[in-house]
Design a protein around this motif. Structure first.
Motif, PDB file in Angstrom:
ATOM      1  N   SER A   1       0.835  -1.202   0.000  1.00  0.00           N
ATOM      2  CA  SER A   1       0.000   0.000   0.000  1.00  0.00           C
ATOM      3  C   SER A   1       0.867   1.248   0.000  1.00  0.00           C
ATOM      4  CB  SER A   1      -0.925   0.019   1.225  1.00  0.00           C
ATOM      5  OG  SER A   1      -0.238   0.496   2.375  1.00  0.00           O
ATOM      6  N   HIS A   2       0.267   2.337  -0.395  1.00  0.00           N
ATOM      7  CA  HIS A   2       0.938   3.641  -0.329  1.00  0.00           C
ATOM      8  C   HIS A   2      -0.095   4.692   0.066  1.00  0.00           C
ATOM      9  CE1 HIS A   2       3.093   7.195  -2.494  1.00  0.00           C
ATOM     10  NE2 HIS A   2       3.185   7.273  -1.173  1.00  0.00           N
ATOM     11  N   PRO A   3      -0.113   5.097   1.323  1.00  0.00           N
ATOM     12  CA  PRO A   3      -1.000   6.206   1.715  1.00  0.00           C
ATOM     13  C   PRO A   3      -0.572   7.475   0.987  1.00  0.00           C
ATOM     14  CG  PRO A   3      -0.232   4.961   3.632  1.00  0.00           C
ATOM     15  CD  PRO A   3       0.601   4.525   2.460  1.00  0.00           C
ATOM     16  N   LEU A   4      -1.480   8.081   0.253  1.00  0.00           N
ATOM     17  CA  LEU A   4      -1.149   9.258  -0.559  1.00  0.00           C
ATOM     18  C   LEU A   4      -1.348  10.537   0.246  1.00  0.00           C
ATOM     19  CD1 LEU A   4      -2.874   7.988  -3.812  1.00  0.00           C
ATOM     20  CD2 LEU A   4      -0.452   7.858  -3.210  1.00  0.00           C
ATOM     21  N   PHE A   5      -0.799  10.536   1.442  1.00  0.00           N
ATOM     22  CA  PHE A   5      -0.874  11.677   2.351  1.00  0.00           C
ATOM     23  C   PHE A   5       0.242  11.511   3.361  1.00  0.00           C
ATOM     24  CE2 PHE A   5      -3.680   8.291   3.727  1.00  0.00           C
ATOM     25  CZ  PHE A   5      -3.315   8.084   5.051  1.00  0.00           C
ATOM     26  N   GLY A   6       0.462  12.508   4.159  1.00  0.00           N
ATOM     27  CA  GLY A   6       1.515  12.449   5.161  1.00  0.00           C
ATOM     28  C   GLY A   6       1.069  13.070   6.459  1.00  0.00           C
ATOM     29  N   PRO A   7       1.947  13.119   7.442  1.00  0.00           N
ATOM     30  CA  PRO A   7       1.588  13.666   8.757  1.00  0.00           C
ATOM     31  C   PRO A   7       1.061  15.095   8.691  1.00  0.00           C
ATOM     32  CG  PRO A   7       3.652  12.469   8.895  1.00  0.00           C
ATOM     33  CD  PRO A   7       3.310  12.542   7.432  1.00  0.00           C
ATOM     34  N   ALA A   8       1.599  15.911   7.775  1.00  0.00           N
ATOM     35  CA  ALA A   8       1.137  17.298   7.692  1.00  0.00           C
ATOM     36  C   ALA A   8      -0.249  17.383   7.073  1.00  0.00           C
ATOM     37  CB  ALA A   8       2.132  18.133   6.886  1.00  0.00           C
ATOM     38  N   SER A   9      -0.460  16.717   5.954  1.00  0.00           N
ATOM     39  CA  SER A   9      -1.746  16.838   5.263  1.00  0.00           C
ATOM     40  C   SER A   9      -2.868  16.112   5.996  1.00  0.00           C
ATOM     41  CB  SER A   9      -1.623  16.298   3.834  1.00  0.00           C
ATOM     42  OG  SER A   9      -1.189  14.957   3.828  1.00  0.00           O
ATOM     43  N   ALA A  10      -2.528  15.083   6.800  1.00  0.00           N
ATOM     44  CA  ALA A  10      -3.558  14.335   7.533  1.00  0.00           C
ATOM     45  C   ALA A  10      -3.553  14.654   9.019  1.00  0.00           C
ATOM     46  CB  ALA A  10      -3.363  12.837   7.316  1.00  0.00           C
ATOM     47  N   ALA A  11      -3.032  15.812   9.375  1.00  0.00           N
ATOM     48  CA  ALA A  11      -2.931  16.175  10.791  1.00  0.00           C
ATOM     49  C   ALA A  11      -4.293  16.211  11.474  1.00  0.00           C
ATOM     50  CB  ALA A  11      -2.229  17.521  10.928  1.00  0.00           C
ATOM     51  N   HIS A  12      -5.333  16.532  10.706  1.00  0.00           N
ATOM     52  CA  HIS A  12      -6.666  16.676  11.300  1.00  0.00           C
ATOM     53  C   HIS A  12      -7.599  15.521  10.967  1.00  0.00           C
ATOM     54  CE1 HIS A  12      -5.480  20.661  12.526  1.00  0.00           C
ATOM     55  NE2 HIS A  12      -5.161  20.972  11.287  1.00  0.00           N
ATOM     56  N   GLY A  13      -7.052  14.443  10.392  1.00  0.00           N
ATOM     57  CA  GLY A  13      -7.890  13.279  10.135  1.00  0.00           C
ATOM     58  C   GLY A  13      -7.621  12.662   8.780  1.00  0.00           C
ATOM     59  N   LEU A  14      -8.149  11.464   8.594  1.00  0.00           N
ATOM     60  CA  LEU A  14      -7.927  10.716   7.367  1.00  0.00           C
ATOM     61  C   LEU A  14      -8.984  10.984   6.300  1.00  0.00           C
ATOM     62  CD1 LEU A  14      -6.988   7.214   8.851  1.00  0.00           C
ATOM     63  CD2 LEU A  14      -5.454   9.083   8.185  1.00  0.00           C
ATOM     64  N   ALA A  15     -10.133  11.492   6.701  1.00  0.00           N
ATOM     65  CA  ALA A  15     -11.249  11.662   5.775  1.00  0.00           C
ATOM     66  C   ALA A  15     -10.845  12.538   4.590  1.00  0.00           C
ATOM     67  CB  ALA A  15     -12.443  12.285   6.502  1.00  0.00           C
ATOM     68  N   GLY A  16     -11.190  12.042   3.399  1.00  0.00           N
ATOM     69  CA  GLY A  16     -10.901  12.780   2.187  1.00  0.00           C
ATOM     70  C   GLY A  16      -9.570  12.450   1.554  1.00  0.00           C
ATOM     71  N   HIS A  17      -8.729  11.683   2.247  1.00  0.00           N
ATOM     72  CA  HIS A  17      -7.438  11.296   1.693  1.00  0.00           C
ATOM     73  C   HIS A  17      -7.560   9.955   0.966  1.00  0.00           C
ATOM     74  CE1 HIS A  17      -5.210  14.591   3.464  1.00  0.00           C
ATOM     75  NE2 HIS A  17      -5.811  14.365   4.619  1.00  0.00           N
ATOM     76  N   ARG A  18      -6.478   9.590   0.260  1.00  0.00           N
ATOM     77  CA  ARG A  18      -6.508   8.393  -0.580  1.00  0.00           C
ATOM     78  C   ARG A  18      -5.344   7.474  -0.232  1.00  0.00           C
ATOM     79  NH1 ARG A  18      -6.432  10.763  -6.448  1.00  0.00           N
ATOM     80  NH2 ARG A  18      -4.959  12.169  -5.437  1.00  0.00           N
ATOM     81  N   ILE A  19      -5.519   6.199  -0.546  1.00  0.00           N
ATOM     82  CA  ILE A  19      -4.462   5.217  -0.343  1.00  0.00           C
ATOM     83  C   ILE A  19      -4.432   4.281  -1.544  1.00  0.00           C
ATOM     84  CG2 ILE A  19      -6.013   3.742   1.026  1.00  0.00           C
ATOM     85  CD1 ILE A  19      -3.490   2.832   2.586  1.00  0.00           C
ATOM     86  N   ALA A  20      -3.244   4.092  -2.123  1.00  0.00           N
ATOM     87  CA  ALA A  20      -3.076   3.133  -3.204  1.00  0.00           C
ATOM     88  C   ALA A  20      -3.018   1.729  -2.602  1.00  0.00           C
ATOM     89  CB  ALA A  20      -1.799   3.440  -3.986  1.00  0.00           C
ATOM     90  N   TRP A  21      -3.693   0.777  -3.234  1.00  0.00           N
ATOM     91  CA  TRP A  21      -3.968  -0.519  -2.612  1.00  0.00           C
ATOM     92  C   TRP A  21      -3.637  -1.630  -3.596  1.00  0.00           C
ATOM     93  CZ3 TRP A  21      -4.611  -0.934   2.336  1.00  0.00           C
ATOM     94  CH2 TRP A  21      -5.238  -2.048   2.913  1.00  0.00           C
ATOM     95  N   CYS A  22      -2.586  -2.398  -3.300  1.00  0.00           N
ATOM     96  CA  CYS A  22      -2.132  -3.472  -4.185  1.00  0.00           C
ATOM     97  C   CYS A  22      -2.217  -4.817  -3.460  1.00  0.00           C
ATOM     98  CB  CYS A  22      -0.686  -3.242  -4.631  1.00  0.00           C
ATOM     99  SG  CYS A  22      -0.336  -1.621  -5.320  1.00  0.00           S
ATOM    100  N   PRO A  23      -3.340  -5.515  -3.510  1.00  0.00           N
ATOM    101  CA  PRO A  23      -3.426  -6.839  -2.890  1.00  0.00           C
ATOM    102  C   PRO A  23      -2.507  -7.820  -3.617  1.00  0.00           C
ATOM    103  CG  PRO A  23      -5.608  -5.939  -3.402  1.00  0.00           C
ATOM    104  CD  PRO A  23      -4.612  -5.105  -4.127  1.00  0.00           C
ATOM    105  N   LEU A  24      -1.694  -8.528  -2.857  1.00  0.00           N
ATOM    106  CA  LEU A  24      -0.734  -9.457  -3.448  1.00  0.00           C
ATOM    107  C   LEU A  24      -1.044 -10.914  -3.142  1.00  0.00           C
ATOM    108  CD1 LEU A  24       2.579  -7.532  -2.620  1.00  0.00           C
ATOM    109  CD2 LEU A  24       1.258  -7.463  -4.744  1.00  0.00           C
TER     110      LEU A  24
END
Length: 237
Positions: free
Chosen positions: A108-131
């Motif tokens: 996986s790759h969360p497409l956000f970081g500590p600064a952009s998600a400081a106030h929560g995860l809602a609205g952010h994206r995560i790349a998801w590669c099931p293996l």
């Protein structure tokens, strides 16, 4: 009542701490990092961390192989192992090669970081590669319930897109930073947005920068094409 699922985070850097903060209300969580200690979360050694239901690998890419070799013999059958590196082809290869066949794997790759998600995860994206395995489906549902958009992809497709999305962002940001203090008094809105985007990645660690610019097999080609186009435009004007 069934026991709550256990989750361990191996690597308590800035992103590991972000994961811990957002997931601790939902799972029985422990952390494992020989360099960083948490005062209010259960500490685990690598063997203990490997025995969790879900094992999150939040370590820099150069450390990933060593961690995988340490935890592999201690993982439970059916456990789900997930990495959060900024590239996906190399972590996917390492996890498939080094982890036992009885564990499930997601790159996986969360497409956000500590600064952009400081106030929560809602609205952010995560790349998801099931293996491997099916546990990724239940975890994806959980992440969607936290407000994340889960984007299914493959490691190769992820790295192709990130070579542009992250590779060029960091290249431009580093180049701008070397020009010295950027003008502000008469900055246009478009320039202000460019400077803001560059500032968002200025504090990224050298390890992350190296991963984005060097460990992505598609980054060098994209970078060369971009520089060639820029040189061509400069020659035309």
């Amino acid at each position: 009542m069934s026991r709550p699922e256990t989750l361990s985070i191996i690597g308590l850097g800035a992103f590991g701490q972000l994961i811990a903060r957002h997931l601790r209300p939902h799972l029985a969580l422990s952390v494992c990092d020989p360099q960083v200690r948490s005062n209010d979360l259960p500490q685990a050694d690598p063997v203990q961390a490997a025995r969790a239901d879900i094992v999150v690998l939040a370590v820099p890419l150069p450390q990933l192989e060593g961690v995988l070799r340490v935890i592999a013999p201690h993982l439970r059958p059916g456990a789900l192992v997930i990495d959060v590196c900024s590239v996906k082809m190399e972590p996917a290869r390492l996890m498939l090669d080094l982890l036992p066949a009885y564990v499930e794997i997601v790159a996986s790759h969360p497409l956000f970081g500590p600064a952009s998600a400081a106030h929560g995860l809602a609205g952010h994206r995560i790349a998801w590669c099931p293996l491997r395995g099916r546990g990724h489906r239940r975890l994806a549902v959980f992440l969607k319930a936290q407000g994340l958009e889960v984007i299914p992809t493959t490691p190769d497709q992820h790295d192709r897109e990130m070579a542009v999305v992250q590779g060029l962002t960091h290249l431009i940001a580093r180049a701008l930073s070397r020009l010295g203090p950027l003008p502000q008094r008469m900055a246009t809105r478009s320039f202000a947005m460019l400077a803001e985007a560059a500032a968002m990645v200025q504090d990224d660690s050298p390890e992350l920068l190296a991963t984005i610019l060097r460990a992505n097999p598609h980054a060098a080609g994209v970078r060369s094409r971009f520089l060639a186009e820029a040189a061509g435009i400069a020659a035309e004007v």
